[in-house]
Scaffold this motif. Structure first.
Motif, PDB file in Angstrom:
ATOM      1  N   TYR A  22      -0.244   8.147 -10.774  1.00 20.79           N
ATOM      2  CA  TYR A  22       0.327   6.811 -10.618  1.00 20.79           C
ATOM      3  C   TYR A  22       1.033   6.343 -11.883  1.00 20.79           C
ATOM      4  O   TYR A  22       2.130   5.772 -11.824  1.00 20.79           O
ATOM      5  CB  TYR A  22      -0.772   5.829 -10.206  1.00 20.79           C
ATOM      6  CG  TYR A  22      -1.410   6.217  -8.890  1.00 20.79           C
ATOM      7  CD1 TYR A  22      -0.786   5.944  -7.682  1.00 20.79           C
ATOM      8  CD2 TYR A  22      -2.627   6.890  -8.858  1.00 20.79           C
ATOM      9  CE1 TYR A  22      -1.345   6.320  -6.477  1.00 20.79           C
ATOM     10  CE2 TYR A  22      -3.206   7.275  -7.659  1.00 20.79           C
ATOM     11  CZ  TYR A  22      -2.561   6.992  -6.469  1.00 20.79           C
ATOM     12  OH  TYR A  22      -3.117   7.378  -5.281  1.00 20.79           O
ATOM     13  N   SER A  23       0.436   6.613 -13.035  1.00 20.63           N
ATOM     14  CA  SER A  23       1.099   6.242 -14.285  1.00 20.63           C
ATOM     15  C   SER A  23       2.357   7.084 -14.494  1.00 20.63           C
ATOM     16  O   SER A  23       3.397   6.567 -14.928  1.00 20.63           O
ATOM     17  CB  SER A  23       0.134   6.437 -15.458  1.00 20.63           C
ATOM     18  OG  SER A  23      -0.910   5.490 -15.410  1.00 20.63           O
ATOM     19  N   GLU A  24       2.272   8.382 -14.191  1.00 19.90           N
ATOM     20  CA  GLU A  24       3.446   9.248 -14.359  1.00 19.90           C
ATOM     21  C   GLU A  24       4.573   8.808 -13.432  1.00 19.90           C
ATOM     22  O   GLU A  24       5.754   8.802 -13.813  1.00 19.90           O
ATOM     23  CB  GLU A  24       3.066  10.700 -14.088  1.00 19.90           C
ATOM     24  CG  GLU A  24       2.008  11.281 -15.026  1.00 19.90           C
ATOM     25  CD  GLU A  24       2.494  11.424 -16.447  1.00 19.90           C
ATOM     26  OE1 GLU A  24       3.717  11.335 -16.678  1.00 19.90           O
ATOM     27  OE2 GLU A  24       1.647  11.619 -17.349  1.00 19.90           O
ATOM     28  N   ALA A  25       4.244   8.431 -12.205  1.00 18.87           N
ATOM     29  CA  ALA A  25       5.276   7.989 -11.260  1.00 18.87           C
ATOM     30  C   ALA A  25       5.911   6.682 -11.712  1.00 18.87           C
ATOM     31  O   ALA A  25       7.127   6.479 -11.572  1.00 18.87           O
ATOM     32  CB  ALA A  25       4.674   7.836  -9.867  1.00 18.87           C
ATOM     33  N   ALA A  26       5.094   5.779 -12.257  1.00 20.91           N
ATOM     34  CA  ALA A  26       5.652   4.514 -12.744  1.00 20.91           C
ATOM     35  C   ALA A  26       6.605   4.744 -13.909  1.00 20.91           C
ATOM     36  O   ALA A  26       7.660   4.093 -14.004  1.00 20.91           O
ATOM     37  CB  ALA A  26       4.516   3.577 -13.159  1.00 20.91           C
ATOM     38  N   PHE A  27       6.265   5.672 -14.792  1.00 25.48           N
ATOM     39  CA  PHE A  27       7.154   5.968 -15.917  1.00 25.48           C
ATOM     40  C   PHE A  27       8.463   6.596 -15.428  1.00 25.48           C
ATOM     41  O   PHE A  27       9.523   6.348 -16.001  1.00 25.48           O
ATOM     42  CB  PHE A  27       6.456   6.887 -16.912  1.00 25.48           C
ATOM     43  CG  PHE A  27       5.373   6.208 -17.716  1.00 25.48           C
ATOM     44  CD1 PHE A  27       5.448   4.861 -17.988  1.00 25.48           C
ATOM     45  CD2 PHE A  27       4.293   6.927 -18.212  1.00 25.48           C
ATOM     46  CE1 PHE A  27       4.462   4.216 -18.730  1.00 25.48           C
ATOM     47  CE2 PHE A  27       3.302   6.297 -18.958  1.00 25.48           C
ATOM     48  CZ  PHE A  27       3.381   4.941 -19.212  1.00 25.48           C
ATOM     49  N   LYS A  28       8.385   7.394 -14.373  1.00 30.38           N
ATOM     50  CA  LYS A  28       9.628   7.969 -13.841  1.00 30.38           C
ATOM     51  C   LYS A  28      10.507   6.872 -13.246  1.00 30.38           C
ATOM     52  O   LYS A  28      11.733   6.872 -13.435  1.00 30.38           O
ATOM     53  CB  LYS A  28       9.318   9.023 -12.780  1.00 30.38           C
ATOM     54  CG  LYS A  28      10.577   9.680 -12.237  1.00 30.38           C
ATOM     55  CD  LYS A  28      10.288  10.823 -11.291  1.00 30.38           C
ATOM     56  CE  LYS A  28      11.589  11.456 -10.810  1.00 30.38           C
ATOM     57  NZ  LYS A  28      11.368  12.587  -9.882  1.00 30.38           N
ATOM     58  N   THR A  29       9.889   5.939 -12.513  1.00 29.74           N
ATOM     59  CA  THR A  29      10.662   4.821 -11.977  1.00 29.74           C
ATOM     60  C   THR A  29      11.340   4.041 -13.096  1.00 29.74           C
ATOM     61  O   THR A  29      12.493   3.629 -12.983  1.00 29.74           O
ATOM     62  CB  THR A  29       9.746   3.894 -11.169  1.00 29.74           C
ATOM     63  OG1 THR A  29       9.123   4.639 -10.122  1.00 29.74           O
ATOM     64  CG2 THR A  29      10.535   2.738 -10.561  1.00 29.74           C
ATOM     65  N   LEU A  30      10.621   3.855 -14.201  1.00 33.90           N
ATOM     66  CA  LEU A  30      11.184   3.146 -15.357  1.00 33.90           C
ATOM     67  C   LEU A  30      12.363   3.904 -15.953  1.00 33.90           C
ATOM     68  O   LEU A  30      13.465   3.355 -16.111  1.00 33.90           O
ATOM     69  CB  LEU A  30      10.091   2.940 -16.404  1.00 33.90           C
ATOM     70  CG  LEU A  30      10.539   2.514 -17.807  1.00 33.90           C
ATOM     71  CD1 LEU A  30      11.027   1.076 -17.783  1.00 33.90           C
ATOM     72  CD2 LEU A  30       9.410   2.685 -18.819  1.00 33.90           C
ATOM     73  N   LYS A  31      12.165   5.168 -16.263  1.00 37.70           N
ATOM     74  CA  LYS A  31      13.165   5.908 -17.033  1.00 37.70           C
ATOM     75  C   LYS A  31      14.331   6.417 -16.190  1.00 37.70           C
ATOM     76  O   LYS A  31      15.365   6.802 -16.737  1.00 37.70           O
ATOM     77  CB  LYS A  31      12.489   7.067 -17.762  1.00 37.70           C
ATOM     78  CG  LYS A  31      11.501   6.581 -18.825  1.00 37.70           C
ATOM     79  CD  LYS A  31      10.922   7.705 -19.659  1.00 37.70           C
ATOM     80  CE  LYS A  31      10.036   7.167 -20.767  1.00 37.70           C
ATOM     81  NZ  LYS A  31       9.483   8.227 -21.634  1.00 37.70           N
ATOM     82  N   TYR A  32      14.165   6.429 -14.853  1.00 42.18           N
ATOM     83  CA  TYR A  32      15.273   6.833 -13.998  1.00 42.18           C
ATOM     84  C   TYR A  32      16.042   5.636 -13.446  1.00 42.18           C
ATOM     85  O   TYR A  32      16.969   5.811 -12.660  1.00 42.18           O
ATOM     86  CB  TYR A  32      14.760   7.696 -12.836  1.00 42.18           C
ATOM     87  CG  TYR A  32      14.509   9.136 -13.219  1.00 42.18           C
ATOM     88  CD1 TYR A  32      15.218  10.169 -12.611  1.00 42.18           C
ATOM     89  CD2 TYR A  32      13.590   9.480 -14.181  1.00 42.18           C
ATOM     90  CE1 TYR A  32      14.992  11.497 -12.952  1.00 42.18           C
ATOM     91  CE2 TYR A  32      13.355  10.794 -14.537  1.00 42.18           C
ATOM     92  CZ  TYR A  32      14.058  11.799 -13.923  1.00 42.18           C
ATOM     93  OH  TYR A  32      13.832  13.118 -14.266  1.00 42.18           O
ATOM     94  N   ALA A  33      15.638   4.437 -13.843  1.00 44.58           N
ATOM     95  CA  ALA A  33      16.362   3.248 -13.393  1.00 44.58           C
ATOM     96  C   ALA A  33      17.776   3.261 -13.965  1.00 44.58           C
ATOM     97  O   ALA A  33      17.984   3.639 -15.127  1.00 44.58           O
ATOM     98  CB  ALA A  33      15.618   1.987 -13.830  1.00 44.58           C
ATOM     99  N   PRO A  34      18.790   2.850 -13.195  1.00 43.07           N
ATOM    100  CA  PRO A  34      20.175   2.862 -13.696  1.00 43.07           C
ATOM    101  C   PRO A  34      20.372   2.014 -14.946  1.00 43.07           C
ATOM    102  O   PRO A  34      21.268   2.286 -15.744  1.00 43.07           O
ATOM    103  CB  PRO A  34      20.977   2.304 -12.510  1.00 43.07           C
ATOM    104  CG  PRO A  34      20.122   2.543 -11.308  1.00 43.07           C
ATOM    105  CD  PRO A  34      18.714   2.436 -11.773  1.00 43.07           C
TER     106      PRO A  34
END
Length: 333
Positions: A226-238
């Motif tokens: 869950y933490s890894e997925a949240a960081f991906k959402t953060l860093k892949y945001a446009p």
């Protein structure tokens, strides 16, 4: 399987053309159809300098003796040679050990017990939290800021975050303490095995509050999904920048992003609801309103739905970190 295909095509165009069309070598085709007879194997003659059975038994006894049982062949050979004894070459010693299935590492090997797989389940908000730290690039090469994020694994709601110029156990402890002061004390908190996660200040805080500690296995990122997925959402945001100009710049961005993530981001893991809606219990009402909208659309034009009544995405019943086995669930029920 290709030989019958070549033979069938050869009846019409000839063997050479058939092989060319099918990409088959003519030599290989003829050799497969008429394999050469097997040649008899002649036993290899024993070399004249081969050790006798008694000598080989003596070498094996020396190699497996208490004195040399945990030493390598090279160590045994050199030790005996220093003592004025020559039994055979090192290659012969290896061959004798191989014949008796004793080849390989002779020294005692370190054994590491398997790490326990973390198994956590949350059926409502406020039961299990997950937290981690990620690096954000600063204004120049070699400068990084540490973003600490704590989230609820059931609702995906970010219950706390902070950003600092370094990783520090006291910062982590204060963040967790502040988040629990606002959202209550969870039953368990999961993290990886970073220095802050396993630090004494954090551990003591959780012990004092009666919170169960859970840690990922070494080098297993899937244990903290869950933490890894949240960081991906953060860093892949446009809108995520390549670098941050300062610590204050990074903090301002994080404040805007997590406000959006909690209250506007429709999360596919929670029925396309926002984390805030699930966390604060309004997701049921939102789903009912969605269903009413879909029912009205179906009533107006059922043919557009293939005459199958559409359903609003369902809310998950549980969130897992490594789903426990049925036996474990029965035991803890």
């Amino acid at each position: 399987m290709i030989n019958p295909a070549v033979d069938g095509l050869a009846e019409h165009v000839g063997t050479a053309a058939a092989c060319a069309l099918l990409g088959r070598s003519r030599a290989s085709h003829y050799r497969a159809k008429n394999p050469p007879p097997p040649r008899p194997r002649t036993p290899r003659p024993a070399p004249a300098n081969k050790l006798s059975a008694a000598e080989r038994a003596h070498v094996l006894a020396v190699l497996t003796s208490q004195r040399f049982a945990d030493k390598s062949v090279a160590q045994v050979w050199a030790t005996l040679l220093d003592e004025g004894t020559y039994l055979c070459s090192m290659s012969t010693m290896h061959r004798i050990l191989r014949e008796h299935d004793m080849a390989g590492e002779r020294r005692r090997q370190a054994s590491h017990p398997p790490r326990t797989r973390p198994e956590l389940v949350a059926t409502a908000p406020g039961q299990v939290w997950s937290w981690d730290i990620t690096k954000l690039k600063g204004p120049e090469r070699g400068v990084y800021y540490d973003l600490y994020v704590v989230l609820d694994i059931f609702s995906r709601f970010v219950v706390g975050w902070t950003i600092a110029a370094r990783e520090d156990a006291e910062i982590a402890k204060n963040l967790l303490e502040h988040a629990m002061g606002i959202h209550g004390v969870p039953e368990a908190i999961h993290a990886d095995r970073g220095t802050s996660m396993t630090s004494k200040p954090v551990a003591q805080l959780l012990v004092d509050l009666g919170v169960a500690r859970s840690h990922s296995r070494p080098h297993v990122s899937n244990d903290n999904p869950y933490s890894e997925a949240a960081f991906k959402t953060l860093k892949y945001a446009p809108v995520f920048p390549e670098r941050f100009g300062s610590l204050a710049d990074a903090g301002a961005f994080a404040e805007q992003f997590f406000a959006y993530y909690n209250h506007e981001h429709r999360h596919c893991g929670i029925g396309l609801h926002t984390p805030a809606s699930v966390h604060f219990g309004t997701a049921g009402q939102v789903r009912a309103q969605r269903q009413a909208t879909l029912d009205a659309a179906y009533a107006a034009r059922p043919e557009r739905f293939g005459h199958r009544r559409p359903q609003a995405p369902k809310l998950p019943e549980a969130a897992w970190i490594n789903q426990p086995s049925q036996e474990a669930l029965i035991q803890t029920a």
